[in-house]
Write a protein that holds these residues in place. Sequence first.
Motif, PDB file in Angstrom:
ATOM      1  N   VAL A 221       9.492   9.144   5.002  1.00 62.29           N
ATOM      2  CA  VAL A 221       8.961   9.044   3.890  1.00 62.29           C
ATOM      3  C   VAL A 221       8.160   7.587   3.923  1.00 62.29           C
ATOM      4  O   VAL A 221       8.916   6.625   4.044  1.00 62.29           O
ATOM      5  CB  VAL A 221       9.894   9.084   2.776  1.00 62.29           C
ATOM      6  CG1 VAL A 221       8.983   8.813   1.197  1.00 62.29           C
ATOM      7  CG2 VAL A 221      10.448  10.379   2.502  1.00 62.29           C
ATOM      8  N   ALA A 222       6.984   7.514   3.875  1.00 67.62           N
ATOM      9  CA  ALA A 222       5.998   6.475   3.862  1.00 67.62           C
ATOM     10  C   ALA A 222       5.766   6.050   2.386  1.00 67.62           C
ATOM     11  O   ALA A 222       4.984   6.839   1.747  1.00 67.62           O
ATOM     12  CB  ALA A 222       4.826   6.465   4.656  1.00 67.62           C
ATOM     13  N   SER A 223       6.071   4.759   1.886  1.00 63.06           N
ATOM     14  CA  SER A 223       5.676   4.347   0.551  1.00 63.06           C
ATOM     15  C   SER A 223       5.240   2.914   0.670  1.00 63.06           C
ATOM     16  O   SER A 223       5.733   2.110   1.595  1.00 63.06           O
ATOM     17  CB  SER A 223       6.953   4.073  -0.202  1.00 63.06           C
ATOM     18  OG  SER A 223       7.889   5.449  -0.041  1.00 63.06           O
ATOM     19  N   GLY A 252       5.418   8.753  -0.142  1.00 61.94           N
ATOM     20  CA  GLY A 252       6.259   8.496  -1.524  1.00 61.94           C
ATOM     21  C   GLY A 252       5.804   7.919  -2.543  1.00 61.94           C
ATOM     22  O   GLY A 252       4.815   7.032  -2.388  1.00 61.94           O
ATOM     23  N   HIS A 253       6.220   8.205  -3.659  1.00 61.02           N
ATOM     24  CA  HIS A 253       5.822   7.703  -4.967  1.00 61.02           C
ATOM     25  C   HIS A 253       4.528   6.864  -4.793  1.00 61.02           C
ATOM     26  O   HIS A 253       4.563   5.503  -5.073  1.00 61.02           O
ATOM     27  CB  HIS A 253       6.939   6.846  -5.666  1.00 61.02           C
ATOM     28  CG  HIS A 253       7.421   5.728  -4.886  1.00 61.02           C
ATOM     29  ND1 HIS A 253       6.682   4.624  -4.589  1.00 61.02           N
ATOM     30  CD2 HIS A 253       8.904   5.703  -4.595  1.00 61.02           C
ATOM     31  CE1 HIS A 253       7.686   4.062  -3.896  1.00 61.02           C
ATOM     32  NE2 HIS A 253       8.928   4.335  -3.609  1.00 61.02           N
ATOM     33  N   CYS A 254       3.375   7.668  -4.987  1.00 61.40           N
ATOM     34  CA  CYS A 254       2.085   6.942  -4.544  1.00 61.40           C
ATOM     35  C   CYS A 254       1.416   6.065  -5.494  1.00 61.40           C
ATOM     36  O   CYS A 254       0.770   5.096  -4.823  1.00 61.40           O
ATOM     37  CB  CYS A 254       1.093   8.087  -4.111  1.00 61.40           C
ATOM     38  SG  CYS A 254       0.707   9.229  -5.614  1.00 61.40           S
ATOM     39  N   VAL A 285       0.200  15.502   5.604  1.00 56.09           N
ATOM     40  CA  VAL A 285       1.270  14.909   5.140  1.00 56.09           C
ATOM     41  C   VAL A 285       1.527  15.237   3.504  1.00 56.09           C
ATOM     42  O   VAL A 285       0.552  15.576   2.876  1.00 56.09           O
ATOM     43  CB  VAL A 285       0.792  13.344   4.903  1.00 56.09           C
ATOM     44  CG1 VAL A 285       1.733  12.507   4.167  1.00 56.09           C
ATOM     45  CG2 VAL A 285       0.753  12.717   6.313  1.00 56.09           C
ATOM     46  N   ALA A 286       2.858  15.462   3.239  1.00 59.02           N
ATOM     47  CA  ALA A 286       3.056  16.056   2.048  1.00 59.02           C
ATOM     48  C   ALA A 286       2.798  14.892   0.748  1.00 59.02           C
ATOM     49  O   ALA A 286       3.627  13.919   1.199  1.00 59.02           O
ATOM     50  CB  ALA A 286       4.512  16.717   2.085  1.00 59.02           C
ATOM     51  N   VAL A 287       2.489  15.028  -0.401  1.00 65.74           N
ATOM     52  CA  VAL A 287       2.472  14.282  -1.542  1.00 65.74           C
ATOM     53  C   VAL A 287       3.792  14.581  -2.078  1.00 65.74           C
ATOM     54  O   VAL A 287       4.365  15.490  -2.593  1.00 65.74           O
ATOM     55  CB  VAL A 287       1.410  14.472  -2.487  1.00 65.74           C
ATOM     56  CG1 VAL A 287       1.550  13.771  -3.766  1.00 65.74           C
ATOM     57  CG2 VAL A 287       0.112  14.423  -1.606  1.00 65.74           C
ATOM     58  N   GLU A 288       4.400  13.324  -2.367  1.00 73.31           N
ATOM     59  CA  GLU A 288       5.817  13.568  -3.037  1.00 73.31           C
ATOM     60  C   GLU A 288       5.548  13.459  -4.542  1.00 73.31           C
ATOM     61  O   GLU A 288       4.865  12.832  -5.082  1.00 73.31           O
ATOM     62  CB  GLU A 288       6.709  12.241  -2.688  1.00 73.31           C
ATOM     63  CG  GLU A 288       8.181  12.190  -3.498  1.00 73.31           C
ATOM     64  CD  GLU A 288       8.928  11.061  -2.995  1.00 73.31           C
ATOM     65  OE1 GLU A 288       9.886  11.096  -2.468  1.00 73.31           O
ATOM     66  OE2 GLU A 288       8.623  10.003  -3.741  1.00 73.31           O
ATOM     67  N   ILE A 289       6.407  14.283  -5.227  1.00 72.65           N
ATOM     68  CA  ILE A 289       6.493  14.282  -6.494  1.00 72.65           C
ATOM     69  C   ILE A 289       7.949  13.713  -6.690  1.00 72.65           C
ATOM     70  O   ILE A 289       9.179  14.545  -6.377  1.00 72.65           O
ATOM     71  CB  ILE A 289       6.338  15.705  -7.114  1.00 72.65           C
ATOM     72  CG1 ILE A 289       5.096  16.463  -6.905  1.00 72.65           C
ATOM     73  CG2 ILE A 289       6.747  15.984  -8.495  1.00 72.65           C
ATOM     74  CD1 ILE A 289       4.953  17.884  -7.313  1.00 72.65           C
ATOM     75  N   PRO A 298       3.822  11.269  -8.605  1.00 72.34           N
ATOM     76  CA  PRO A 298       2.270  10.924  -9.421  1.00 72.34           C
ATOM     77  C   PRO A 298       2.255  11.610 -10.890  1.00 72.34           C
ATOM     78  O   PRO A 298       2.832  12.337 -11.203  1.00 72.34           O
ATOM     79  CB  PRO A 298       1.062  11.555  -8.428  1.00 72.34           C
ATOM     80  CG  PRO A 298       1.841  12.560  -7.559  1.00 72.34           C
ATOM     81  CD  PRO A 298       3.327  12.384  -7.474  1.00 72.34           C
ATOM     82  N   PRO A 299       1.364  10.850 -11.416  1.00 80.39           N
ATOM     83  CA  PRO A 299       1.277  11.326 -12.836  1.00 80.39           C
ATOM     84  C   PRO A 299       0.591  12.509 -12.799  1.00 80.39           C
ATOM     85  O   PRO A 299       0.053  13.008 -11.898  1.00 80.39           O
ATOM     86  CB  PRO A 299       0.199  10.082 -13.443  1.00 80.39           C
ATOM     87  CG  PRO A 299       0.260   9.184 -12.786  1.00 80.39           C
ATOM     88  CD  PRO A 299       0.705   9.566 -11.206  1.00 80.39           C
TER      89      PRO A 299
END
Length: 362
Positions: A221-223, A252-254, A285-289, A298-299
């Motif tokens: 997870v890259a943040s 992660g938490h973009c 790459v998956a976008v984290e919720i 993300p909002p």
Amino acid sequence: MHPVAALNEIAFWLERELAPTFKVKAFRSAAEIVGSLSTDEIAARAADGRLTKTKGIGARTFEVISQAVDGAVPDYLENLRTTGAKPLADGGTDLLAQLRGDLHSHSEWSDGGSTIEQMVAAARSLGREYLALTDHSPSLKVASGLTAERLAEQLDVIDGLATGGAGSSDGDGDTGEGDASDGDAGAAGDFRLLTGIEVDILEDGTLDQTREMLDRLDIVVASVHSKLRADSATMTERMLGGIRDPHTTVLGHCTGRLLSGSRGTRPPSDFDAEAVFAACAEHDVAVEINSRPERQDPPDDLITLALDAGCLFSIDTDAHAPGQLDFLAYGAERADRAGVPVDRIITSWPVERLLEWAGRRR
Ligand SMILES: [Zn+2]
Ligand SMILES: [Zn+2]
């Protein structure tokens, strides 16, 4: 009821409602103290009052232990069970039921409050099929990020756990502690602890861990955790660097926003969301919720944008304590509301499919 199970379950419910750390710690510590004693010894020390004089046992924890020793469900626990019986979120329950795992969690190795075993026990009790342990990377010093050496040490520890690690599909790692809401460890025999990291995307867009170590991990997870107020062009370039790295599996938490909580509030970072999500779709790459109530990242509008960009999603808890593993309900509710199809959520996939996908770019 076993006093250790009672104390740990109380901690679970308190963590789930984001109670202050000190309050939870009292129960976790008491569980550790009496956990080293036999059941008869606990009963004897409760009866003659020795426990009340034991460091780390207060009035509340003593009451819980005494009632449990007497064979009852302690009142304090009974109340928490009653108030916690309701699911955390009203919506998204069908989607939640289809989620198999969680790819973002922390243990006491970095800034989490619990052992790996306690996290595993809770994840199993909640019916998860897999959990990725993703402690922080070295540059996040405030969170005791792991150097390459400590991460290697952690991988050895995970390897030694019967429940975990690449290649070992199961075992009985259930310590009987860290029990969750229903105490049902029914998923036993079918649980995988995945290795991982929440790696910082450094200012130059590279990842904050050695290539050799990243190669050894199931999930990356890259943040972004620093300089969150950089201008849009700078932040976008930085994020694109992290997304292009072939090790990255989840962004992660973009936005980095904080809506509430002890760390205060923080607006979302400025970046070119279209470019970032296009890169996520291109590089798979998956976008984290991120399910944490204070993040909700993300909002909603960005979830929609990522959906339109063709992105995959990972609904994660970012749990720092066992009870927080239940936050998945919040993320499921948000994904459901945004109309994210279940097959685009990688945490709904069976573990074999997930791992094959995660390793494809390496
Ligand atoms: Zn983070
Ligand atoms: Zn995290």
